[in-house]
Enzyme design. Structure first.
Site, PDB file in Angstrom:
ATOM      1  N   CYS A   2      68.335  39.846   7.132  1.00  0.00           N
ATOM      2  CA  CYS A   2      68.421  38.552   6.453  1.00  0.00           C
ATOM      3  C   CYS A   2      69.180  38.714   5.138  1.00  0.00           C
ATOM      4  O   CYS A   2      69.260  39.797   4.581  1.00  0.00           O
ATOM      5  CB  CYS A   2      67.030  38.037   6.137  1.00  0.00           C
ATOM      6  SG  CYS A   2      65.945  38.026   7.547  1.00  0.00           S
ATOM      7  N   ARG A  27      74.824  38.586   7.452  1.00  0.00           N
ATOM      8  CA  ARG A  27      73.583  39.354   7.551  1.00  0.00           C
ATOM      9  C   ARG A  27      72.586  38.726   8.518  1.00  0.00           C
ATOM     10  O   ARG A  27      71.566  39.337   8.847  1.00  0.00           O
ATOM     11  CB  ARG A  27      72.938  39.471   6.173  1.00  0.00           C
ATOM     12  CG  ARG A  27      73.780  40.208   5.164  1.00  0.00           C
ATOM     13  CD  ARG A  27      73.071  40.275   3.848  1.00  0.00           C
ATOM     14  NE  ARG A  27      71.892  41.100   3.942  1.00  0.00           N
ATOM     15  CZ  ARG A  27      71.861  42.399   3.666  1.00  0.00           C
ATOM     16  NH1 ARG A  27      72.959  43.003   3.269  1.00  0.00           N
ATOM     17  NH2 ARG A  27      70.756  43.082   3.775  1.00  0.00           N
ATOM     18  N   TRP A  69      67.808  36.487  10.095  1.00  0.00           N
ATOM     19  CA  TRP A  69      67.948  37.200  11.366  1.00  0.00           C
ATOM     20  C   TRP A  69      66.515  37.469  11.806  1.00  0.00           C
ATOM     21  O   TRP A  69      65.810  38.283  11.217  1.00  0.00           O
ATOM     22  CB  TRP A  69      68.702  38.505  11.139  1.00  0.00           C
ATOM     23  CG  TRP A  69      69.082  39.217  12.394  1.00  0.00           C
ATOM     24  CD1 TRP A  69      70.227  39.053  13.113  1.00  0.00           C
ATOM     25  CD2 TRP A  69      68.314  40.208  13.089  1.00  0.00           C
ATOM     26  NE1 TRP A  69      70.220  39.881  14.206  1.00  0.00           N
ATOM     27  CE2 TRP A  69      69.058  40.603  14.224  1.00  0.00           C
ATOM     28  CE3 TRP A  69      67.073  40.797  12.888  1.00  0.00           C
ATOM     29  CZ2 TRP A  69      68.610  41.558  15.125  1.00  0.00           C
ATOM     30  CZ3 TRP A  69      66.622  41.753  13.787  1.00  0.00           C
ATOM     31  CH2 TRP A  69      67.393  42.127  14.893  1.00  0.00           C
ATOM     32  N   ASN A  93      63.603  39.467   2.740  1.00  0.00           N
ATOM     33  CA  ASN A  93      64.338  40.263   3.722  1.00  0.00           C
ATOM     34  C   ASN A  93      63.565  41.555   3.921  1.00  0.00           C
ATOM     35  O   ASN A  93      63.241  42.231   2.945  1.00  0.00           O
ATOM     36  CB  ASN A  93      65.750  40.580   3.210  1.00  0.00           C
ATOM     37  CG  ASN A  93      66.438  41.619   4.078  1.00  0.00           C
ATOM     38  OD1 ASN A  93      66.238  41.655   5.284  1.00  0.00           O
ATOM     39  ND2 ASN A  93      67.241  42.477   3.468  1.00  0.00           N
ATOM     40  N   GLY A  94      63.259  41.885   5.164  1.00  0.00           N
ATOM     41  CA  GLY A  94      62.526  43.121   5.426  1.00  0.00           C
ATOM     42  C   GLY A  94      61.454  42.879   6.467  1.00  0.00           C
ATOM     43  O   GLY A  94      61.444  41.844   7.141  1.00  0.00           O
ATOM     44  N   GLU A 463      82.613  53.597  21.804  1.00  0.00           N
ATOM     45  CA  GLU A 463      82.870  52.568  20.792  1.00  0.00           C
ATOM     46  C   GLU A 463      83.520  51.332  21.437  1.00  0.00           C
ATOM     47  O   GLU A 463      83.169  50.195  21.121  1.00  0.00           O
ATOM     48  CB  GLU A 463      83.746  53.152  19.672  1.00  0.00           C
ATOM     49  CG  GLU A 463      84.145  52.186  18.583  1.00  0.00           C
ATOM     50  CD  GLU A 463      82.967  51.482  17.887  1.00  0.00           C
ATOM     51  OE1 GLU A 463      81.808  51.858  18.098  1.00  0.00           O
ATOM     52  OE2 GLU A 463      83.240  50.514  17.163  1.00  0.00           O
ATOM     53  N   LYS A 467      81.822  47.517  21.441  1.00  0.00           N
ATOM     54  CA  LYS A 467      82.509  46.303  20.966  1.00  0.00           C
ATOM     55  C   LYS A 467      82.468  45.208  22.032  1.00  0.00           C
ATOM     56  O   LYS A 467      82.213  44.050  21.733  1.00  0.00           O
ATOM     57  CB  LYS A 467      83.985  46.595  20.612  1.00  0.00           C
ATOM     58  CG  LYS A 467      84.232  47.440  19.399  1.00  0.00           C
ATOM     59  CD  LYS A 467      84.057  46.721  18.077  1.00  0.00           C
ATOM     60  CE  LYS A 467      82.706  46.940  17.496  1.00  0.00           C
ATOM     61  NZ  LYS A 467      82.422  48.111  16.752  1.00  0.00           N
ATOM     62  N   GLU A 470      78.873  43.789  22.297  1.00  0.00           N
ATOM     63  CA  GLU A 470      78.343  42.999  21.185  1.00  0.00           C
ATOM     64  C   GLU A 470      79.067  41.684  20.962  1.00  0.00           C
ATOM     65  O   GLU A 470      78.429  40.705  20.602  1.00  0.00           O
ATOM     66  CB  GLU A 470      78.265  43.809  19.893  1.00  0.00           C
ATOM     67  CG  GLU A 470      79.584  44.243  19.314  1.00  0.00           C
ATOM     68  CD  GLU A 470      79.415  44.966  17.979  1.00  0.00           C
ATOM     69  OE1 GLU A 470      80.220  45.847  17.698  1.00  0.00           O
ATOM     70  OE2 GLU A 470      78.492  44.633  17.228  1.00  0.00           O
ATOM     71  N   HIS A 486      78.200  61.410  39.625  1.00  0.00           N
ATOM     72  CA  HIS A 486      76.792  61.805  39.749  1.00  0.00           C
ATOM     73  C   HIS A 486      75.854  60.601  39.787  1.00  0.00           C
ATOM     74  O   HIS A 486      74.736  60.673  39.314  1.00  0.00           O
ATOM     75  CB  HIS A 486      76.420  62.759  38.610  1.00  0.00           C
ATOM     76  CG  HIS A 486      77.162  64.056  38.666  1.00  0.00           C
ATOM     77  ND1 HIS A 486      76.918  65.017  39.627  1.00  0.00           N
ATOM     78  CD2 HIS A 486      78.185  64.533  37.919  1.00  0.00           C
ATOM     79  CE1 HIS A 486      77.736  66.044  39.446  1.00  0.00           C
ATOM     80  NE2 HIS A 486      78.525  65.770  38.422  1.00  0.00           N
ATOM     81  N   LYS A 585      74.865  42.249  10.225  1.00  0.00           N
ATOM     82  CA  LYS A 585      75.801  43.238   9.704  1.00  0.00           C
ATOM     83  C   LYS A 585      75.077  44.446   9.139  1.00  0.00           C
ATOM     84  O   LYS A 585      75.538  45.567   9.244  1.00  0.00           O
ATOM     85  CB  LYS A 585      76.650  42.578   8.607  1.00  0.00           C
ATOM     86  CG  LYS A 585      77.737  43.462   8.046  1.00  0.00           C
ATOM     87  CD  LYS A 585      78.812  43.688   9.068  1.00  0.00           C
ATOM     88  CE  LYS A 585      79.887  44.641   8.611  1.00  0.00           C
ATOM     89  NZ  LYS A 585      80.649  45.154   9.751  1.00  0.00           N
TER      90      LYS A 585
HETATM   91  C1  F6R Z   1      78.724  47.532  15.652  1.00  0.00           C
HETATM   92  C2  F6R Z   1      78.089  47.593  14.369  1.00  0.00           C
HETATM   93  C3  F6R Z   1      76.768  48.275  14.270  1.00  0.00           C
HETATM   94  C4  F6R Z   1      76.734  49.175  13.021  1.00  0.00           C
HETATM   95  C5  F6R Z   1      75.348  49.802  12.853  1.00  0.00           C
HETATM   96  C6  F6R Z   1      75.297  50.730  11.669  1.00  0.00           C
HETATM   97  O1  F6R Z   1      79.955  46.907  15.567  1.00  0.00           O
HETATM   98  O2  F6R Z   1      78.596  47.119  13.407  1.00  0.00           O
HETATM   99  O3  F6R Z   1      76.521  49.032  15.412  1.00  0.00           O
HETATM  100  O4  F6R Z   1      77.707  50.154  13.148  1.00  0.00           O
HETATM  101  O5  F6R Z   1      74.391  48.786  12.697  1.00  0.00           O
HETATM  102  O6  F6R Z   1      75.628  50.067  10.486  1.00  0.00           O
HETATM  103  P1  F6R Z   1      76.029  50.867   9.198  1.00  0.00           P
HETATM  104  O7  F6R Z   1      77.305  51.555   9.465  1.00  0.00           O
HETATM  105  O8  F6R Z   1      76.134  49.836   8.122  1.00  0.00           O
HETATM  106  O9  F6R Z   1      74.923  51.853   8.934  1.00  0.00           O
END
Ligand code: F6R
Length: 590
Positions: A2, A27, A69, A93-94, A463, A467, A470, A486, A585
């Site tokens: 949040c 966020r 969130w 937030n938390g 990766e 992407k 998500e 396998h 984020k």
């Molecule tokens: C994916 C993404 C998340 C972050 C993860 C770690 O696109 O953004 O998987 O990589 O939540 O976040 P940080 O790097 O801020 O610790």
């Protein structure tokens, strides 16, 4: 997770809160709310994005805001913050881990709750402790809460006053022309605050009488330094509109250039002793950052001959890890605030290990915890899906691997000088976009796909898959090319899409065999490689020529067409790439 904001101003604060929430929306964006304290305390809260709040307005110079969130309780008007209890309103937030026990106790004493949130429990506790002294009431109320929190609280009979507190969730204070602020993070205050100060765990902040004061857990005054926010964190808008994710992919060459010059000016001497004597290295991170840590593990182990154990931060903590004095932990986090990564760092430190952090946010929590911190210069990354920060993380980690080799064996890796060419190679990778576009168009209706790779190509595959999952909401898995036979080949049938990243000369033939297995079962194959011959000889239906760099560095460019591919898939499927479903984020809860 949040985002919280609070403001005390001698003008009406509604606009500043609304704009701040807009900047914090990355966020969390499943509900939002604002409380404004003027002649009375008015609270507006709504399920959905921050723009839903534009239908409301209230006059008053003191206020708090929240963009959610959801953790406890579904997204709904009732569960949205601010939460009112008696005279106070609170944003949080938390996660309050003992909220169920506290709630049961309060209900037993006759309290009635209007939401399912853990946050309302602390609002009630603070309200019950409130007797005209807001700071003491916040302290008393929070003293019973276990877990992570950053809160901002106002009381209806104390206009011009706001109290905030933090434990394990980020909180900064800011001073600007439009008022005095508290906020979840620095980028969201950029452009609003001229000076910012980061709160430490256990801190309380009181804004009153035109000033910001910090207090420790016993409410003794403490000093926290106010500094100017870094220039590159200021502009948070996309020129000409459009999506942040697309703009941020476009910024990769510039971000790499800036990060490179920061690395060249960085002094690695303070971590020389720890790196030289390290017999084991642990690398931890989450999500995208974890994939960069995987590349580091591969490159550092190969170059310096030191075993590197790479683990997601959430798993690392509960193994429990055999880490101790003489070991080095490398922790990677774009935001510097990811709860699991921070806990892994705390654990490693408590066992006597030396911690090197890589982050995009200077003065983030991870920087304050680490023994040595490398701050990349990706600039503010607003789209929830990480793109340019990943490329910059890789650059920092290559640099770190090179320093490791240098301190251990007094030489640099063969590819070291080619790091200078990374920004240019990233730019050249943009020429793959037309093909990535066509591939996205063809696959946008797919129900699932595999991304295959071996060695560091597997990190790129993972990766790419993340992407796609998500933002395009298509099930995707990054899988070792050699493992396909396998079991997982069972999913491959007519038209099933499989993308293979193949940038390692010694493994080209092996990857090609995996594609042949897919092809002979009717699957649709896409191949990404910098070797024209490998492409020419491949059975793949779709071929993309990547710019060439030394193989160790290929992950930093090979991922770019995959980032763009996911972005285009997402657009093609009608989703917003900047706001993926159920993602935030900065994941500041465990
Ligand atoms: C994916 C993404 C998340 C972050 C993860 C770690 O696109 O953004 O998987 O990589 O939540 O976040 P940080 O790097 O801020 O610790």
């Amino acid at each position: 997770m949040c985002g919280i904001i609070g403001c005390v101003s001698d003008k009406d604060c509604y606009g500043a809160l609304y704009d701040g929430l807009k900047r914090l929306e990355y966020r969390g964006y499943d509900s939002a709310g604002i409380a404004v304290l003027g002649e009375k305390l008015s609270v507006f809260k709504k399920k959905g994005g921050v723009s839903n709040l534009s239908a409301f307005y209230a006059r008053g110079g003191t206020g708090i805001g929240h963009t959610r969130w959801a953790t406890h309780g579904a997204p709904s008007d009732a569960n949205a913050h601010p939460h009112r209890a008696g005279k106070i309103a609170l944003v949080h937030n938390g996660i309050v881990e003992n909220y169920a026990a506290l709630k049961a106790e309060l209900e037993g004493e006759g309290e009635r709750f209007s939401s399912e949130t853990d946050s309302e429990v602390i609002a009630k506790l603070i309200s019950r402790a409130y007797r005209k002294d807001l700071l003491s009431a916040v302290r008393e109320g929070l003293s019973r809460a276990e877990g992570a929190y950053a809160v901002a609280v106002v009381a209806e009979d104390r206009p011009g006053e706001l109290v905030a507190a933090k434990n394990k969730s980020p909180l900064v204070a800011g001073k600007g022309a439009s008022g005095l602020f508290v906020c979840s993070d620095i980028p969201a205050l950029a452009g609003t605050a001229d000076f910012i100060a980061r709160a430490e765990d256990g801190d309380f902040i009181r804004i009153a009488d035109g000033r910001i004061d910090f207090f420790d857990k016993n409410l003794n005054p403490v000093c926290r330094d106010f500094t100017r926010p870094r220039e590159e964190l200021r502009a948070l808008s996309v020129a000409g509109g459009g999506y942040f994710m697309r703009a941020e992919i476009g910024e990769i060459p510039r971000a790499l250039e800036d990060t490179l010059s920061a690395l060249k000016n960085a002094d690695f001497a303070p971590c020389a002793r720890a790196l030289r004597s390290a017999e084991r290295i642990f690398a931890v991170a989450c999500g995208t950052a974890f994939h960069s840590a995987l590349v580091f593990a591969d490159v550092a182990e190969r170059e310096a001959g030191v075993p590197v154990l790479c683990c997601t931060a959430g798993e690392f903590r509960y193994r429990p890890p055999v880490i101790g004095e003489g070991d080095v932990l490398v922790a990677v986090s774009q935001s510097g605030e990811t709860a699991d990564t921070l806990e892994a760092v705390r654990l490693a430190k408590s066992r006597g290990a030396y911690v090197v952090a890589v982050t995009n946010i200077g003065s983030s929590s991870i920087e304050s915890l680490a023994d040595f911190c490398i701050v990349m210069r990706a600039g503010a990354e607003i789209a929830v899906a990480a793109t340019k920060s990943y490329n910059c993380q890789l650059l920092c980690l290559y640099y770190l691997a090179a320093q490791l080799l240098f301190f251990k064996r007094a030489r640099l890796p063969e590819w070291f000088s080619a790091l200078d060419r990374l920004p240019e190679a990233a730019q050249a990778a943009f020429s793959c976009f037309a093909e990535a576009d066509a591939l996205a168009d063809r696959l946008k209706g797919a129900g699932a796909m595999y991304f295959l790779g071996r060695g560091t190509d597997l990190c790129t595959a993972k990766e790419g898959a993340l992407k796609v999952k998500e933002i395009a909401r298509v099930f995707a898995e990054g899988y070792p090319a050699g493992e396909l036979k396998h079991g997982s080949l069972a999913l491959v049938g007519e038209g099933f899409p499989v993308a293979c990243i193949s940038t390692c000369a010694a493994l080209l033939k092996k990857s090609e065999s995996a594609l042949a297995e897919v092809k002979s079962r009717g699957g649709y194959c896409a191949l990404f490689s910098q070797y024209p011959r490998a492409l020419a000889e491949s059975c793949a239906d779709f071929k993309c020529l990547l710019p060439a760099l030394p193989e160790a560095l290929m992950p930093a460019v090979a991922v770019i067409p995959l980032q763009y591919f996911a972005y285009k898939m997402c657009i093609g499927r009608g989703f917003d790439p900047d706001k993926p479903r159920n993602l935030a984020k900065s994941v500041t809860v465990e």
